[in-house]
Design an enzyme around this catalytic site. Structure first.
Site, PDB file in Angstrom:
ATOM      1  N   CYS A   2       0.816  -1.218   0.000  1.00 43.83           N
ATOM      2  CA  CYS A   2       0.000   0.000   0.000  1.00 43.83           C
ATOM      3  C   CYS A   2       0.850   1.269   0.000  1.00 43.83           C
ATOM      4  O   CYS A   2       1.964   1.295   0.497  1.00 43.83           O
ATOM      5  CB  CYS A   2      -0.973   0.073   1.187  1.00 43.83           C
ATOM      6  N   GLY A  29       0.512  -0.605  -4.682  1.00 40.79           N
ATOM      7  CA  GLY A  29      -0.788  -1.256  -4.619  1.00 40.79           C
ATOM      8  C   GLY A  29      -1.626  -0.895  -5.816  1.00 40.79           C
ATOM      9  O   GLY A  29      -1.710   0.275  -6.188  1.00 40.79           O
ATOM     10  N   ASN A 103      -0.912   1.717   5.744  1.00 40.99           N
ATOM     11  CA  ASN A 103       0.040   0.827   5.086  1.00 40.99           C
ATOM     12  C   ASN A 103       0.644  -0.064   6.156  1.00 40.99           C
ATOM     13  O   ASN A 103       1.291   0.421   7.078  1.00 40.99           O
ATOM     14  CB  ASN A 103       1.137   1.646   4.391  1.00 40.99           C
ATOM     15  N   GLY A 104       0.416  -1.361   6.043  1.00 36.52           N
ATOM     16  CA  GLY A 104       0.968  -2.288   7.023  1.00 36.52           C
ATOM     17  C   GLY A 104       0.006  -3.418   7.304  1.00 36.52           C
ATOM     18  O   GLY A 104      -0.961  -3.646   6.569  1.00 36.52           O
ATOM     19  N   TYR A 239      13.043  -4.857  -3.388  1.00 36.92           N
ATOM     20  CA  TYR A 239      11.896  -5.056  -4.277  1.00 36.92           C
ATOM     21  C   TYR A 239      10.877  -3.931  -4.248  1.00 36.92           C
ATOM     22  O   TYR A 239      10.562  -3.354  -5.275  1.00 36.92           O
ATOM     23  CB  TYR A 239      11.184  -6.377  -3.976  1.00 36.92           C
TER      24      TYR A 239
END
Length: 455
Positions: A2, A29, A103-104, A239
């Site tokens: 996200c 995302g 986000n998480g 990544y």
């Protein structure tokens, strides 16, 4: 995964600035996108499934007015891909209404949900955070503080409530979050690349456990989330983060090039061409080529209008996407190739690419991976599959090589990866590579418990 974004900018088109910020964070995302604005205390949110450009057009942006805005691009790790789980979400509580983007991944979301004891409209752990803040009858700062101290796991959050924009990180800082300025107006974002797109000035990282409040009085900051224990996700370096992002002062592209340089030293190969698996494997392939002296070639042409295969939620879609996404050039025929990628998780993508190259006439295909083997799941916001789906968790390197059909296979050492980040071991989460978690390892089924309960 996200991406999150927030801005306080009276007199500016905050919805449009948020739209552009989300463009820069689209890689984090692709399932849904949304923007929430606050206009004289009135909250309006527009969110839907799809990419940023699919969710928003001129007419929709034109209807979003305010002095505050937050935005979100979503990839689900808890809560299925459904409209109800798109963010920013709005929660109307007994104390206040909260718009929130997260986000998480919380590892204690089920327990917190039970403790709340109220019905929630989504299966997302993000709504749990919003509900805790919205239903706490203490002051806004105290309500956020109480929530921060109760959550366990990864939470980089932006939100709006009571005419204020707030942002915070969990005490481990698993996911990045930065503060900058567009002129004199403050901006928060998951990555510095979103600031760059707006021409914003980077100010600093928001610290693990820090709460920041933005309003007409300026910026207030407090360390309220418990004792900081920095554990930034190492997966961001090789990544997830965009190459032009800076993490803790380190440019991601430069770190990935160094990973390739070290990989060439640790695992050389006799070959004619070095090919990246674009795009996340490209910087490491550049580094490998520079160090080895083997010419760099694109070799595989990527259709950039196809979504990332890793973050497609369905495995069948993921496999279908490989051939839609890559096509080899004629120059690979008869050549000994080194192909460089950032990671192998399930192995299906790498296996198909290796076979494509052999089908195109490659004489040899040597696979080099710019990270160590991924052997353990992530509970902090990256959907890495379960351990029994991870190929390197089930067999040794030779077994992986046989499974993907490569001529040879080698991974970057953990020490080599760590050195490229320029961060101390104690300040990174490396659990997916080491099985050593910064928090107590939760029940592996916890991430999907909401869906099971609703079913």
């Amino acid at each position: 995964m996200c991406g999150i974004f927030g801005i306080y900018a009276p007199g500016r088109d905050v919805a449009r600035l948020t739209y552009f910020g989300l463009h820069a964070l689209q890689h984090r995302g692709q399932e849904s996108a949304g923007i929430a604005v606050s206009d004289n205390g009135r909250l309006t949110a527009l969110r839907d499934l799809g990419l940023v450009t699919q969710v928003f057009d001129e007419a929709k942006l034109g209807g979003l007015h305010g002095t505050f805005a937050i935005g979100h691009t979503r990839y689900s790790t808890t809560g299925r891909n459904a409209w109800a789980n798109a963010q920013p979400l709005l929660h109307h509580g007994k104390a206040r209404t909260v718009a929130l983007g997260h986000n998480g991944n919380l590892v204690n979301a089920a327990e917190l949900r039970a403790e709340l004891g109220i019905p929630l409209s989504s299966t997302s752990d993000s709504e749990v955070i919003a509900a805790m803040i919205a239903n706490d009858e203490d002051s806004l700062v105290d309500a956020i503080t109480h929530a921060m101290r109760k959550i366990d796991g990864a939470a980089s959050v932006v939100g709006i409530a009571e005419g204020k924009l707030f942002a915070f990180r969990d005490r481990h800082g698993f996911r990045p979050l930065v503060l900058g300025y567009v002129g004199l107006d403050p901006v928060v974002a998951s990555e510095t690349c979103a600031l760059d797109l707006l021409g914003a000035r980077f100010e600093r990282e928001i610290s693990p456990g820090e709460l920041v409040i933005l309003d007409e009085n300026g910026i207030e900051s407090a360390q309220v989330g418990g004792r900081p224990d920095p554990s930034l996700c190492i997966f961001e370096y090789f990544y997830l983060a965009r190459p032009d992002t800076r993490l803790e002062g380190v440019e991601v592209h430069g770190a990935r090039v160094q990973m390739g340089v070290t990989l060439a030293k640790e695992a050389p190969a006799e070959a004619d061409l070095v090919l990246p698996i674009p795009d996340s494997g490209t910087p490491a392939a550049i580094g490998f080529s520079r160090e080895s002296g083997i010419p760099f070639s694109e070799g595989l042409i990527k259709n950039r209008y196809v979504h990332r295969t890793f973050i497609q939620p369905d495995q069948a879609m993921r496999e279908q996407g490989i051939r839609m996404k890559f096509n080899p050039l004629d120059e690979v025929a008869g050549k000994r190739l080194v192909i460089v990628d950032d990671s192998i998780v399930r192995g299906s993508t790498t296996r198909q690419i290796v076979q494509m190259l052999f089908d195109s006439g490659a004489a040899e295909v040597h696979v080099r991976i710019s990270s160590p083997p991924v052997i353990s799941p992530c509970f902090y916001g990256i959907d890495l599959a379960t351990e029994n789906e991870m190929i390197a968790a089930q067999t040794d390197i030779e077994g992986v090589r046989l499974a993907i059909g490569a001529t040879s296979l080698a991974y970057l050492s953990l020490d080599g990866l760590q050195a490229a980040t320029q961060r101390p071991v104690a300040q990174l989460c490396r659990a997916c590579l080491t099985r050593e978690y910064p928090t107590a390892r939760p029940d592996e089924a916890a991430k999907h418990r909401f869906e099971a309960a609703r079913a």
